[in-house]
Design an enzyme around this catalytic site. Structure first.
Site, PDB file in Angstrom:
ATOM      1  CG  ASP A 117     -24.770 -16.258  -0.980  1.00  0.00           C
ATOM      2  OD1 ASP A 117     -25.246 -16.380   0.159  1.00  0.00           O
ATOM      3  OD2 ASP A 117     -24.058 -15.277  -1.323  1.00  0.00           O
TER       4      ASP A 117
ATOM      5  CG  ASP B 125     -27.206 -10.685   2.080  1.00  0.00           C
ATOM      6  OD1 ASP B 125     -28.308 -10.709   1.507  1.00  0.00           O
ATOM      7  OD2 ASP B 125     -27.072 -10.369   3.272  1.00  0.00           O
TER       8      ASP B 125
ATOM      9  CG  ASP C 156     -20.733 -13.182  -2.153  1.00  0.00           C
ATOM     10  OD1 ASP C 156     -21.562 -13.942  -1.593  1.00  0.00           O
ATOM     11  OD2 ASP C 156     -20.415 -12.081  -1.680  1.00  0.00           O
TER      12      ASP C 156
HETATM   13  O1  LIG Z   1     -22.989 -12.440   7.024  1.00  0.00           O
HETATM   14  C1  LIG Z   1     -23.546 -11.836   6.102  1.00  0.00           C
HETATM   15  O2  LIG Z   1     -22.995 -10.894   5.514  1.00  0.00           O
HETATM   16  C2  LIG Z   1     -24.900 -12.239   5.547  1.00  0.00           C
HETATM   17  C3  LIG Z   1     -24.646 -13.357   4.546  1.00  0.00           C
HETATM   18  O3  LIG Z   1     -25.848 -13.792   3.904  1.00  0.00           O
HETATM   19  P1  LIG Z   1     -25.773 -14.821   2.654  1.00  0.00           P
HETATM   20  O4  LIG Z   1     -25.461 -16.195   3.204  1.00  0.00           O
HETATM   21  O5  LIG Z   1     -24.659 -14.299   1.763  1.00  0.00           O
HETATM   22  O6  LIG Z   1     -27.119 -14.738   1.975  1.00  0.00           O
HETATM   23  O7  LIG Z   1     -25.868 -12.671   6.519  1.00  0.00           O
HETATM   24  C4  LIG Z   1     -26.208 -11.880   7.643  1.00  0.00           C
HETATM   25  O8  LIG Z   1     -26.474 -10.529   7.301  1.00  0.00           O
HETATM   26  C5  LIG Z   1     -27.670 -10.316   6.520  1.00  0.00           C
HETATM   27  C6  LIG Z   1     -27.798  -8.840   6.230  1.00  0.00           C
HETATM   28  O9  LIG Z   1     -26.669  -8.334   5.619  1.00  0.00           O
HETATM   29  C7  LIG Z   1     -28.906 -10.820   7.251  1.00  0.00           C
HETATM   30  O10 LIG Z   1     -30.027 -10.637   6.417  1.00  0.00           O
HETATM   31  C8  LIG Z   1     -28.728 -12.276   7.619  1.00  0.00           C
HETATM   32  O11 LIG Z   1     -29.798 -12.723   8.443  1.00  0.00           O
HETATM   33  C9  LIG Z   1     -27.413 -12.491   8.356  1.00  0.00           C
HETATM   34  O12 LIG Z   1     -27.212 -13.886   8.549  1.00  0.00           O
END
Ligand SMILES: O=C(O)[C@@H](COP(=O)(O)O)O[C@H]1O[C@H](CO)[C@@H](O)[C@H](O)[C@H]1O
Length: 301
Positions: free
Chosen positions: A43, A45, A248
């Protein structure tokens, strides 16, 4: 145990035989021959990237070691392909990657069979629903039921930047959705349950990342995309790979439940996460890329 005589276990014997400086033998750690057919799924973020700053510096040593050992690192994220391409290049990766919570898989030429790579050398596999259909279902249920939510399709680039902390150019890439919609829920928990049921009826599913709810086709998800790539690896190499996954958030549960070894990274969010007891799971004490490295130390160290 009788065959180990006075020693309590094979582990105890190996510990005694090891030089004092050696890493203690652990029955569940992957051996070096297992690591030869290993795929690592990650993953972004809150895992490889810090939740707030998107920094991955604390993971640099492990990124280098995976590269040196030719272990494919496969990004598995809710981010868009436009966002991941930039990071993939910055990390110098040549492995496939999975975007929009498993709705799309992106294959380099070396992973293609029947697919014809485009002029950049990549082929895209779409498992999920189109963004257009997802938006039209969302707009229809909002109009008929009066649900209060806002998705990226309702946001300007500036609003995406405000909600995520991304700069304007990265927010623009996050806005380029192809097969999933992140949204901010602004209604009650009861309304959310009704919303979820209505979406199931329309062939869509909801999941949750660190910041947003996500809507995508019910034929996708981070676990299904892994299963697809494991099958492809088997076809290409004639053996099933061993898999390790790190994540996470709640949207990472299907990934962590579909790999051979899993790392649940301590999250910044307040959602409690439960993983099936059958999973070989390590839970980190540290967050973000420091926790990511801690998880790899545990299974591969
Ligand atoms: O819902 C969320 O917190 C994150 C989750 O991303 P991960 O699947 O943890 O890489 O994804 C959204 O937000 C990101 C910015 O914080 C954006 O970059 C993503 O495009 C968006 O899907």
């Amino acid at each position: 145990m009788a065959r180990y005589g006075v020693f309590k276990s094979k582990e105890a014997i190996l510990m005694l035989l090891s030089p004092i400086t050696a890493i203690p033998y652990r029955a569940d750690a992957m051996t070096s021959s297992q690591q030869k057919a290993l795929l690592v799924f990650t993953d972004l973020d809150g895992s490889l990237l810090d939740h707030a700053t998107y920094d991955y510096t604390p993971a640099m040593a492990w990124l280098e070691r995976l590269r040196e050992d030719s272990i494919p690192l496969i990004i598995n994220t809710s981010k868009t392909a436009a966002e991941v391409v930039v990071l993939h290049q910055a990390l110098g990766l040549d492995s496939p990657f999975i975007t929009e919570n498993g709705a799309s898989i992106h294959l380099p030429a070396s992973w293609c069979l029947d697919e014809t790579p485009d002029e950049r050398g990549w082929a895209d596999i779409v498992l999920g629903e189109s963004y257009r259909r997802i938006r039209s279902v969302l707009e229809a249920v909002r109009a008929t039921e009066g649900f209060k939510f806002r998705g990226f399709g309702d946001f300007s680039i500036e609003e995406v930047a405000d909600h995520t902390g991304l700069d304007a150019s990265d927010a623009e890439l996050a806005h380029l959705r192809e097969a999933s919609e992140p949204l901010v829920w602004e209604d009650t928990d009861e309304a959310l349950e009704r919303f979820r049921l209505l979406l199931i009826g329309a062939g869509l599913t909801t999941t949750r990342g660190g910041r947003f709810y996500h809507v995508l086709g019910d034929n996708s998800g981070k676990g299904r995309a892994i299963a697809w790539l494991v099958d492809r690896y088997h076809l290409l190499k004639g053996q099933r790979p061993l898999t390790l996954g790190l994540g996470d958030g709640p949207n990472d549960v299907p990934m962590l439940e579909s790999v051979d070894r899993a790392v649940l990274i301590r999250g910044e969010h307040d959602v409690s996460i439960s993983i099936a007891e059958t999973v070989q799971l390590y839970t980190t004490t540290q967050k973000g890329p420091a926790g990511w490295s801690e998880g790899l130390d545990h299974w591969l160290g």
